[in-house]
Scaffold this motif. Structure first.
Motif, PDB file in Angstrom:
ATOM      1  N   PRO A  65     -11.833   3.013   7.905  1.00 45.75           N
ATOM      2  CA  PRO A  65     -11.091   2.573   6.719  1.00 45.75           C
ATOM      3  C   PRO A  65      -9.579   2.614   6.923  1.00 45.75           C
ATOM      4  O   PRO A  65      -8.859   1.721   6.454  1.00 45.75           O
ATOM      5  N   LEU A  66      -9.078   3.647   7.626  1.00 46.36           N
ATOM      6  CA  LEU A  66      -7.637   3.733   7.882  1.00 46.36           C
ATOM      7  C   LEU A  66      -7.171   2.612   8.799  1.00 46.36           C
ATOM      8  O   LEU A  66      -6.058   2.081   8.644  1.00 46.36           O
ATOM      9  N   LEU A  67      -8.010   2.228   9.765  1.00 39.77           N
ATOM     10  CA  LEU A  67      -7.643   1.151  10.676  1.00 39.77           C
ATOM     11  C   LEU A  67      -7.529  -0.181   9.936  1.00 39.77           C
ATOM     12  O   LEU A  67      -6.592  -0.964  10.166  1.00 39.77           O
ATOM     13  N   VAL A  68      -8.470  -0.442   9.035  1.00 36.58           N
ATOM     14  CA  VAL A  68      -8.399  -1.674   8.244  1.00 36.58           C
ATOM     15  C   VAL A  68      -7.127  -1.676   7.398  1.00 36.58           C
ATOM     16  O   VAL A  68      -6.418  -2.693   7.315  1.00 36.58           O
ATOM     17  N   LEU A  69      -6.827  -0.551   6.781  1.00 37.68           N
ATOM     18  CA  LEU A  69      -5.610  -0.449   5.963  1.00 37.68           C
ATOM     19  C   LEU A  69      -4.370  -0.632   6.823  1.00 37.68           C
ATOM     20  O   LEU A  69      -3.408  -1.309   6.417  1.00 37.68           O
ATOM     21  N   TYR A  70      -4.376  -0.044   8.013  1.00 40.08           N
ATOM     22  CA  TYR A  70      -3.225  -0.187   8.913  1.00 40.08           C
ATOM     23  C   TYR A  70      -3.009  -1.638   9.309  1.00 40.08           C
ATOM     24  O   TYR A  70      -1.870  -2.129   9.356  1.00 40.08           O
ATOM     25  N   PHE A  71      -4.090  -2.353   9.602  1.00 41.58           N
ATOM     26  CA  PHE A  71      -3.964  -3.764   9.963  1.00 41.58           C
ATOM     27  C   PHE A  71      -3.372  -4.567   8.800  1.00 41.58           C
ATOM     28  O   PHE A  71      -2.546  -5.463   9.005  1.00 41.58           O
ATOM     29  N   TYR A  72      -3.803  -4.236   7.577  1.00 41.83           N
ATOM     30  CA  TYR A  72      -3.252  -4.945   6.422  1.00 41.83           C
ATOM     31  C   TYR A  72      -1.747  -4.678   6.302  1.00 41.83           C
ATOM     32  O   TYR A  72      -0.949  -5.610   6.121  1.00 41.83           O
ATOM     33  N   ILE A  73      -1.349  -3.410   6.404  1.00 43.04           N
ATOM     34  CA  ILE A  73       0.069  -3.060   6.301  1.00 43.04           C
ATOM     35  C   ILE A  73       0.869  -3.733   7.404  1.00 43.04           C
ATOM     36  O   ILE A  73       1.971  -4.246   7.174  1.00 43.04           O
ATOM     37  N   ALA A  74       0.314  -3.750   8.617  1.00 43.80           N
ATOM     38  CA  ALA A  74       1.007  -4.373   9.744  1.00 43.80           C
ATOM     39  C   ALA A  74       1.280  -5.847   9.478  1.00 43.80           C
ATOM     40  O   ALA A  74       2.379  -6.354   9.774  1.00 43.80           O
ATOM     41  N   CYS A  75       0.294  -6.538   8.908  1.00 45.94           N
ATOM     42  CA  CYS A  75       0.494  -7.961   8.626  1.00 45.94           C
ATOM     43  C   CYS A  75       1.421  -8.168   7.435  1.00 45.94           C
ATOM     44  O   CYS A  75       2.339  -8.987   7.477  1.00 45.94           O
ATOM     45  N   ASP A  76       1.184  -7.430   6.369  1.00 49.29           N
ATOM     46  CA  ASP A  76       1.906  -7.676   5.122  1.00 49.29           C
ATOM     47  C   ASP A  76       3.362  -7.228   5.192  1.00 49.29           C
ATOM     48  O   ASP A  76       4.229  -7.846   4.564  1.00 49.29           O
ATOM     49  N   LYS A  77       3.629  -6.181   5.942  1.00 53.73           N
ATOM     50  CA  LYS A  77       4.984  -5.623   5.966  1.00 53.73           C
ATOM     51  C   LYS A  77       5.701  -5.796   7.306  1.00 53.73           C
ATOM     52  O   LYS A  77       6.923  -5.654   7.363  1.00 53.73           O
ATOM     53  N   ASP A  98       5.647   7.298   4.548  1.00 52.60           N
ATOM     54  CA  ASP A  98       6.325   6.015   4.310  1.00 52.60           C
ATOM     55  C   ASP A  98       5.370   4.853   4.543  1.00 52.60           C
ATOM     56  O   ASP A  98       5.385   3.865   3.800  1.00 52.60           O
ATOM     57  N   LEU A  99       4.549   4.962   5.579  1.00 51.20           N
ATOM     58  CA  LEU A  99       3.566   3.905   5.831  1.00 51.20           C
ATOM     59  C   LEU A  99       2.553   3.838   4.695  1.00 51.20           C
ATOM     60  O   LEU A  99       2.166   2.751   4.242  1.00 51.20           O
ATOM     61  N   TRP A 100       2.139   4.996   4.228  1.00 53.83           N
ATOM     62  CA  TRP A 100       1.165   5.028   3.131  1.00 53.83           C
ATOM     63  C   TRP A 100       1.724   4.363   1.874  1.00 53.83           C
ATOM     64  O   TRP A 100       1.001   3.694   1.142  1.00 53.83           O
ATOM     65  N   LEU A 101       2.999   4.512   1.652  1.00 51.58           N
ATOM     66  CA  LEU A 101       3.629   3.896   0.477  1.00 51.58           C
ATOM     67  C   LEU A 101       3.640   2.369   0.569  1.00 51.58           C
ATOM     68  O   LEU A 101       3.838   1.694  -0.446  1.00 51.58           O
ATOM     69  N   LYS A 102       3.443   1.838   1.765  1.00 48.94           N
ATOM     70  CA  LYS A 102       3.377   0.391   1.938  1.00 48.94           C
ATOM     71  C   LYS A 102       1.968  -0.162   1.710  1.00 48.94           C
ATOM     72  O   LYS A 102       1.748  -1.367   1.792  1.00 48.94           O
ATOM     73  N   ALA A 103       1.025   0.730   1.431  1.00 49.77           N
ATOM     74  CA  ALA A 103      -0.342   0.286   1.160  1.00 49.77           C
ATOM     75  C   ALA A 103      -0.376  -0.548  -0.110  1.00 49.77           C
ATOM     76  O   ALA A 103       0.449  -0.371  -1.015  1.00 49.77           O
TER      77      ALA A 103
END
Length: 487
Positions: A65-77, A98-103
């Protein structure tokens, strides 16, 4: 595809059976009637779990689940850069918080879309009998029997995925070009909120299936327990959880809502690209078409999937419940090309088109040879010549000796799993169509390579247990798994 004819009782007292495989080798009729006895849990999920497996399960439950979220943040931000966020943390320019706040945020709109989508797909699955098999020549749909379960049951399935996919897409295009009820970019515009919805649904379905397996199973004998609570949650306990007669968890979540959504997600990304840039790139069109071919092939052959690993071997747990709801839609799709539009050269575009088509042709041609060889018991022509094969035997649980033929000609003489090679060619075409600007698009081919190699190893372990020394001889005659001369 042949069905399992025998069943056998394992030492734990629970009945199990190894059902059929998805390569050329003959369908397995029993669990422990091989030339070399098969240990419980050798195929499918395990009966007993060691510490290493327990740790691995916990890592997967946490990391995926964290990897999927990380991929989303990487693309979106970060414009889909996988390394930039990590480098920011490494150099102290940002923290993990800080990364979590970009979720993405949870939104009411995403919940509304998710509820409508799931309700719609349930209605198309359970409430709308299939008519396509009556009007489309060659299509096999409607009520179809599955394989024999470990408890000796044969479940009927409502095979209507092609119909559900077609109706859903007709509604989508009718809305986009005529009714205008909602924007065709609605999926992409709510992609972050929908990630939370999908995670919630995935975990809710997995927890429900876990509780159901313990307290009100569809078939008590079709359950498999280990001594590890977490492992059972991940890999599933019940073989075929159902609600009522027709709502089968595995068939529904395996293809609907995730795979029906796959092409809609891609289309929504294409509409978004047009909205942002005024045109749709040839790379976006190319990957839309190639992946649509894969999706349509899945639904055209949905009856065949009743006899594959997901349906015949795997129990229903988090692995399928969460994976089909979250991993597939978020890790397989095209959001990269919205953030990073790529216009391919004519040569690059044609090369990827040929690679994708070639992969699909290989995948289908390899399986056709297998089916022809089995259907005719070897009395056929393979590439214009009588087939070569290795005659093998194995002992079933009732003590009877059975004969099998392992094909050595055509595609099956080049490699033992050449159908997977065709799959990987298609995957590579999807990835290379996104250009070479970032690593993120290539995660798909890396993941599929690991997945299919693992399937090769599981498959061959089972066949070695079944055929014993005869399998060693087969491997000497066909020494490569996927790529002749390489692996």
């Amino acid at each position: 595809m042949a069905k399992v004819q025998q069943r056998t009782r394992m030492p734990s007292g629970s009945e199990t059976v190894v059902l059929e495989r998805d390569s050329q080798h003959e369908d397995v009729k029993v669990a422990n009637g091989a030339s070399t006895p098969i240990k419980p849990g050798q195929w499918g999920r395990a009966w007993e779990v060691n510490l290493f497996t327990s740790v691995g399960v916990l890592v997967l439950l946490t990391a995926c689940p964290l990897l999927v979220l990380y991929f989303y943040i990487a693309c979106d931000k970060y414009q889909c850069s996988l390394t930039t966020p990590l480098l920011e943390v490494y150099y102290g320019e940002a923290t993990l918080h800080d990364l979590w706040l970009k979720a993405p945020a949870m939104t009411a709109k995403a919940w509304q879309i998710g509820a409508i989508w799931l309700t719609w797909q349930i209605f198309l699955y359970v409430g709308l009998p299939d008519v396509f098999h009556k009007i489309i020549p060659g299509y096999v749909g409607g009520i179809r029997p599955g394989a024999l379960t470990p408890a000796g049951l044969i479940n009927d399935y409502n095979v209507n995925g092609l119909q559900a996919w077609a109706i859903t897409h007709i509604v989508f295009f009718a809305n986009a070009f005529y009714f205008h009820w909602f924007s065709p970019t609605i999926i992409f515009d709510n992609w972050g909120g929908l990630l939370w919805v999908a995670n919630t649904v995935g975990y809710a379905v997995s927890i429900f299936a876990f509780v159901k397996a313990h307290y009100f199973p569809t078939s008590a004998e079709d359950r498999k327990f280990s001594s590890n609570f977490v492992y059972d949650f991940m890999m599933g306990v019940e073989f075929n959880p159902r609600i009522g007669k027709w709502f089968d968890f595995k068939l529904f979540f395996n293809g609907r809502p995730g795979i029906v959504a796959w092409t809609l997600i891609n289309l929504s990304a294409a509409f978004k690209q047009y909205e942002l840039y005024g045109h749709v790139t040839n790379s976006m069109i190319l990957v839309n078409v190639l992946q649509a071919m894969y999706v349509m092939d899945y639904f055209w052959n949905e009856h065949w999937y009743l006899y594959t690993i997901d349906i015949c071997h795997d129990h229903f747990g988090w692995y399928l419940g969460w994976g089909d709801n979250v991993w597939l839609p978020w890790m397989y799709t095209l959001q990269y090309l919205v953030y990073n539009p790529v216009e391919l050269s004519t040569f690059h575009c044609l090369a990827m088109w040929m690679l994708g088509l070639g992969g699909y042709y290989v995948f289908r041609a390899v399986n056709r040879q297998k089916d022809l060889f089995r259907r005719t018991n070897g009395n056929c022509l393979i590439w214009g010549k009588p087939p070569k094969y290795l005659q093998c035997s194995y002992i079933s649980s009732d003590g009877k000796k059975h004969q099998s033929k392992l094909l050595l000609s055509g595609w099956w003489g080049l490699a033992r799993h050449f159908n997977y090679t065709g799959d990987l060619m298609g995957c590579l075409a999807y990835c290379m169509s996104c250009g070479f600007g970032h690593l993120l698009p290539y995660f798909y081919i890396v993941f599929m390579l690991i997945l299919l190699i693992h399937r090769c190893l599981r498959d061959e372990e089972r066949c070695r247990a079944k055929y014993g020394n005869q399998w060693d001889k087969y491997e000497s005659l066909v020494p490569y798994r996927l790529i002749p001369g390489v692996f």
